[in-house]
Each structure stands twice: as C-alpha cells, then as structure tokens.
Design an enzyme around this catalytic site. Structure first.
Site: not given
Length: 435
Positions: A18, A46
């Site tokens: 992340d 993503h």
C-alpha cells in the site's frame, strides 16, 4: 546482431504494501514500451488517479492507462481467469483498449474455485489466530504450484489434460475441505465448466511472455517491472508467518517474468512518509493514539481491494534499511508526504531495542519483531502544505530536513517525492529512466 541499449526498472514496495506503487508505475510508464507484473494475484489493488478519476487495478499492470504500452502478466503471478476478465471488461467500459495490449504467460498458475474455498475455510477455522488473507485463493494456489499439482493457463486449452489434473488436485483439496476444515466439497464439473467457458476469451492474450520480453530487450525497448505487496510481506524475508505467499523482492522479477537478472538495472523503492500495515502481524512503530487516527483519516488508509482499515505508525527507517539491502534499491520514492503536514513534531524510527541491545535493522521473523521496541528520533514538523508541489526547493524547510534524514537513516538517496495522487504531482530529483 548488435543489441540496442534498453533500460529496465523494477518498482518495489519497501514496507507492508500500500505504498503508492500504482501511481508511480503509471507515471513511469510514459518512458517505457512494456510493463510487467511478476508476482502476486488479484489480492493487491493499485489505485491510480488520472485527471481526478479513480481507477483500481488488481491484475493488469498500471501501464495499461497509456496507449502504445504493452502489458504483461508474468509466470510468477497466480491468475484467476474470472477476475482478470472482469477487470478487462471494467477497463473496456471506461474506453480503454486492453485485449490487444495485454499478454498473459501460458505458464501462470490458475486460481480456481477450490482455492478460494480452502482459503476462506482456513481463515474461519483459525479465528483470532488468522493471518488476515484476502480470501481470494492466492495462498492455496501458490501451495499447489510448489507441490507440483497446479493447473496452469496452458492447461485450459487441453481439455483432456485439464480433466486429468483437476481430478487429482480436487481429490486432495476436497479431502482437506471436508475432513480437516469441516467445509463443503467443490464440484469438479462446476470447476471445469466455468474454466472452459472462460478459456476462449482468455486465449487471444496467452503468450510466451518470457520470449517476448527478451525480444523487446533486443530491440532496445525500456521495460518496467511492477511489484505487488511489499518487501516486508515477502514469504522468505518478511515478518513470517504474517506474510503473503510469494516473493515480493526485486529479485523475484527475474524468476517471475522469465528474464535474466542482468536485465534488472535500477530498483526504485516506494515508501510512504509514514508506515502502514493491513491485518495481523507485528508493527514496532504503530500508533494507537489520536496521531495514528489522524494519519489514517488524512491518508485515507483503507485497502483498495478489501476496504479494510490500515494500521498506521511512524516511518520505520530500520525496517526500510532491511528492504534496501534485500532489494538492492537504487533510489527511493517517498509518497504521501502531505499527510504529515501540520504536525508540530514528527517521530522517525532509527532502530530497535531487542533484549537490551540496539539493532539498526529489522530482525527476521514475527516473534523477533514483536520483541523489538522502536527507538524513535524526534524531528520538527511543518505547518505549510506540501500538496501538489513539483519542485524540491519549494518544499517547507523542515519537510526537506525530514526527507534528508530519511535518506541518511536508510542509506539510499531519494529520487522522487509524490505530493499528491495525480501523476503530475511528483518531484523529480533523479529520473529512473533518464538520470
């Protein structure tokens, strides 16, 4: 034949995932002809913001947003045909040409319904002791790969072989489901019918990805290798057992895409200006106070695929030092610097106390990390906004000092700073392809 010179870059998450890899890959894709995913599955999302519009990619490389860029899913990825085709349809509905620019390795391991069933049943059985998987069958699929019983993409186009392999692997998984996990068995006919129904749509994209990447290199084309998750979730080098099921380090790009290691010339490590983690596992610099809540709120720290809240803490330079060594990182990209705007003081992890001794790098294994007490260094914060700044000299003085200290602790230069979610909100100190 004289080989033309190309430059290839690997983008790696340096923390627990992340970190903002998607935006940076999308930005770098302007300099390449191919973008490659080489590990993981559709458990990693993503997030890209293009002209204010949010796009989440789970399997397809972030380069798909650029016309003229070919995207590759390498053999190291575990592939759910259903998830891939659904993602393709979502992108096509948004007006993108996907199928003519996407190649899927014929030797990718397939994720099939019994993998999902096993994944969910295991987590349910573990209760409070669960790892915190996404329940998408990633781990069980990798298990089959290592145990040499996996079905692969190429098997979809040989129905007799598919049936033979399915009978063997499902005999094993149904035994585990019914006798050990207390769950319902999975129907072989249903698995086969679903897979065969999806195969024709997948077929035009199936290729020998390794050979095609080699050909691009021979032509002098630049390639970008897009990592998923983060180095601290690596199945070997992460906080085991609270890790993912694949190797997330830069070296995995070679095995997971089918290219020689000499093809990996520059490694860009993506890291937040603070630290986050999803799910279970030790986290030495975690903040369980109002500052942690503030970071999560301002940083919008919720998983792009699962929606799960992320745990937040101070930047852990000693953990980053481990990532730098594991990946051979050439330069760092710092993301979400703006989340720290307005803090009077900022803490930075420089090491740990472990059994009374100082350690300047993250220990191996979850048990050892859980015993480590973070050693923090206090730095002055800044009140000015850093959002959207594109020149390093225009950052607040204390923001620059913070970044300089991060680079010093980690032992690697900062080449990029992301100051917002849009691809243009980026400070370039050294361009990975042009520097």
């Amino acid at each position: 034949m004289i080989r033309k010179m190309s430059k290839n870059v690997v983008v790696i998450g340096t923390q627990w995932g992340d970190e903002g890899k998607g935006k940076i890959v999308d930005w770098l894709a302007e300099s390449v002809q191919g973008v490659v995913r080489f590990q993981g599955g559709h458990n990693a999302g993503h997030t890209l913001w293009i002209n204010g519009k949010k796009t989440i990619l789970r399997l397809i490389p972030s380069g798909i947003m650029h016309d003229g860029v070919t995207c590759f899913i390498g053999n190291g990825v575990v592939l759910s045909p259903e998830a891939l085709l659904r993602e393709i349809e979502e992108l096509e509905a948004a007006g993108l040409d996907v199928r003519s620019r996407l190649q899927v390795s014929e030797i990718c391991t397939l994720i099939l319904p019994y993998h999902v069933a096993v994944d969910k049943a295991r987590e349910a059985r573990k209760g409070e002791g669960k790892i915190g998987t996404t329940g998408r069958g990633i781990g069980p699929a990798y298990e089959d790969k290592v145990a040499r019983r996996a079905l692969r993409v190429q098997d979809l186009f040989n129905p007799a072989l598919f049936d033979e392999k399915l009978a063997e692997v499902l005999d094993y998984h149904n035994f585990v489901l019914t006798q050990y996990l207390g769950a319902e068995p999975v129907s072989a006919n249903e698995v086969r019918d679903q897979a065969m129904a999806l195969a024709p749509a997948l077929a035009p994209m199936v290729r020998d990805v390794s050979s095609n990447l080699f050909a691009l290199q021979q032509e002098g084309k630049n390639l970008l290798f897009e990592g998923a998750q983060g180095a601290l979730l690596d199945v070997d080098h992460g906080t085991y057992p609270f890790v993912t099921s694949s190797n997330c380090v830069a070296g995995a790009a070679s095995a997971g895409a089918g290219v020689g290691p000499q093809a990996l010339q520059y490694v860009l490590g993506i890291t937040k200006a603070y630290t986050t983690r999803v799910g279970s596992g030790p986290f030495p610099t975690e903040l369980v106070d109002e500052i942690g809540t503030r970071l999560a709120t301002i940083g919008k720290e919720f998983g792009s695929v699962t929606g799960r809240p992320r745990r937040c803490g101070w930047f852990d330079g000693a953990a980053l030092k481990r990532s730098v060594r594991l990946n051979g990182i050439s330069g760092l990209c710092i993301t979400k610097l703006d989340v720290l705007d307005g803090l009077e003081t900022i803490q930075l992890g420089v090491g740990y106390r472990v059994n009374g001794e100082f350690r300047d790098v993250l220990p191996y294994g979850a048990h050892a990390v859980a015993q480590a007490q973070a050693v923090l260094e206090e730095l002055p914060g800044w009140t000015e906004s850093t959002v959207g700044i594109t020149e390093y000299s225009k950052l607040p003085v204390n923001a620059r000092r913070y970044l300089e200290r991060v680079a010093e602790v980690c032992g690697v230069p900062i080449d990029l700073v992301s100051t917002g979610p849009d691809r243009n909100e980026t400070i370039v100190l050294r361009h990975p392809f042009k520097g």
